[in-house]
Write an enzyme that holds these catalytic residues in place. Structure first.
Site, mmCIF file in Angstrom:
data_model
loop_
_atom_site.group_PDB
_atom_site.id
_atom_site.type_symbol
_atom_site.label_atom_id
_atom_site.label_comp_id
_atom_site.label_asym_id
_atom_site.label_seq_id
_atom_site.Cartn_x
_atom_site.Cartn_y
_atom_site.Cartn_z
ATOM 1 N N ASP A 55 -26.668 13.336 -11.631
ATOM 2 C CA ASP A 55 -25.368 12.848 -12.087
ATOM 3 C C ASP A 55 -24.229 13.746 -11.612
ATOM 4 O O ASP A 55 -23.125 13.274 -11.337
ATOM 5 C CB ASP A 55 -25.350 12.748 -13.611
ATOM 6 C CG ASP A 55 -26.141 11.555 -14.129
ATOM 7 O OD1 ASP A 55 -26.485 10.678 -13.316
ATOM 8 O OD2 ASP A 55 -26.415 11.503 -15.337
ATOM 9 N N GLU A 132 -15.035 13.072 -18.464
ATOM 10 C CA GLU A 132 -14.103 13.521 -19.495
ATOM 11 C C GLU A 132 -13.095 14.501 -18.932
ATOM 12 O O GLU A 132 -13.266 15.053 -17.842
ATOM 13 C CB GLU A 132 -14.848 14.173 -20.671
ATOM 14 C CG GLU A 132 -15.349 15.585 -20.430
ATOM 15 C CD GLU A 132 -16.638 15.652 -19.673
ATOM 16 O OE1 GLU A 132 -16.706 16.449 -18.715
ATOM 17 O OE2 GLU A 132 -17.574 14.910 -20.011
ATOM 18 N N ASP A 159 -10.218 25.196 -30.821
ATOM 19 C CA ASP A 159 -10.492 25.664 -29.456
ATOM 20 C C ASP A 159 -9.931 24.730 -28.393
ATOM 21 O O ASP A 159 -9.505 25.169 -27.326
ATOM 22 C CB ASP A 159 -12.001 25.818 -29.248
ATOM 23 C CG ASP A 159 -12.553 27.053 -29.943
ATOM 24 O OD1 ASP A 159 -11.744 27.846 -30.469
ATOM 25 O OD2 ASP A 159 -13.786 27.230 -29.959
ATOM 26 N N ASN A 173 -19.017 15.122 -24.473
ATOM 27 C CA ASN A 173 -18.571 14.494 -25.715
ATOM 28 C C ASN A 173 -19.676 14.444 -26.759
ATOM 29 O O ASN A 173 -19.453 14.732 -27.942
ATOM 30 C CB ASN A 173 -18.066 13.079 -25.421
ATOM 31 C CG ASN A 173 -17.866 12.254 -26.673
ATOM 32 O OD1 ASN A 173 -16.901 12.416 -27.397
ATOM 33 N ND2 ASN A 173 -18.801 11.340 -26.933
ATOM 34 N N LYS A 174 -20.885 14.086 -26.341
ATOM 35 C CA LYS A 174 -21.992 13.985 -27.299
ATOM 36 C C LYS A 174 -22.358 15.355 -27.861
ATOM 37 O O LYS A 174 -22.688 15.482 -29.042
ATOM 38 C CB LYS A 174 -23.214 13.340 -26.654
ATOM 39 C CG LYS A 174 -24.351 13.117 -27.645
ATOM 40 C CD LYS A 174 -25.533 12.442 -27.014
ATOM 41 C CE LYS A 174 -26.621 12.230 -28.054
ATOM 42 N NZ LYS A 174 -27.094 13.487 -28.684
#
Length: 277
Positions: A55, A132, A159, A173-174
């Protein structure tokens, strides 16, 4: 026998990582396509981009050809475990070639993220993200206003903040506790990175799913250096005035694959696996 004109051929670019297995597969695929009259190998303005690796390699290829999204399609070969962007494993090259031979231009398209950073001196920097984009402050706690469709939503302290696409929802994100979105859902997801929540400071504390037509703005309230990440790239800027996030008018397109592994099968394979109940 009539020889095909150059303009009739499908222009193909092969992009691979530097691992031994990927290099071997690249050489094999290059030799096959070079001797096939239906294809023309070129990295300049291709019709199809074949990535070999994982990926991360497809992310890099996306940024190489993000100005060609109107006509380019991607297809990935994974030399490790099956990824979210790769439809073929390294032993399925023959299946890929068979599908390319019968290809009629069909595609599966998914939304991507447009990011516009405005600096204090007025300069604007625009980027696209497939997974993202994040913002963090280098020194001390980041304090920023979160604005959704011109409406002030909250003052964030922590943060940083991540905004992801549906396809990127299974990535960073996960790991932040965000939700997994099916890639056909045209929405953005805002997820906080280590927010401060106590009797004095409050944020929502959970991910926010924002529909296609809405725009997210992050307005930093302190001067200083900020790290902006766009997928696997990072940039450092001083005195960021605001960052705007929205779904881009362009999409990423993949070569339609008859034996496509469903999204939920990929999620299960990546995070759950098989087990006896």
């Amino acid at each position: 026998m009539t020889q095909m004109n150059f303009t009739d051929k499908i222009k193909v670019a092969i992009i691979a990582n530097g691992k031994y297995q990927s290099k071997r597969l690249t050489a094999k695929l290059f030799a096959i396509l070079r001797n096939d009259d239906r294809f023309y190998l070129t990295k300049k303005n291709p019709d199809i981009v074949i990535t070999i690796g994982g990926d991360g390699m497809l992310l890099s290829a996306f940024h190489m050809y993000e100005k060609c999204l109107d006509h380019v399609r991607f297809v990935g070969i994974h030399t490790g475990h099956l990824g979210f962007y790769t439809d073929y494993r390294d032993f399925e090259v023959d299946k890929l070639l068979e599908n390319l031979h019968s290809d009629k231009g069909e595609k599966a398209s998914y939304p991507i993220l447009k990011v516009t950073a405005t600096l204090a001196d007025g300069r604007q920097l625009t980027s696209r993200a497939l997974n993202e984009a994040t913002i963090r402050r280098i020194e001390k706690t980041m304090v920023a206003d979160v604005v959704i469709n011109k409406v002030h939503f909250e003052r964030f302290r922590g943060d940083g903040i991540s905004v992801s696409t549906p396809t990127g929802s299974t990535a960073y994100n996960k790991s932040l506790g965000g939700a997994v979105l099916h890639p056909t859902i045209e929405a953005l997801q805002l997820t906080e990175i280590s927010s401060l929540n106590n009797r004095v400071f409050r944020t929502l504390g959970s991910s926010i799913i924002v529909p296609k037509k809405d725009k997210i703005e992050i307005v930093p309230k302190r001067l200083g250096s900020y790290v902006l990440s766009i997928d696997n790239k990072t940039y450092t800027h001083r005195n960021v005035a605001k960052i705007e996030y929205e779904i881009d008018r362009k999409k990423i397109s993949f070569v339609s694959t008859p034996s496509h592994t469903s999204f939920w099968e990929r999620v299960k394979d990546a995070f759950i696996g098989d087990f006896d109940s």
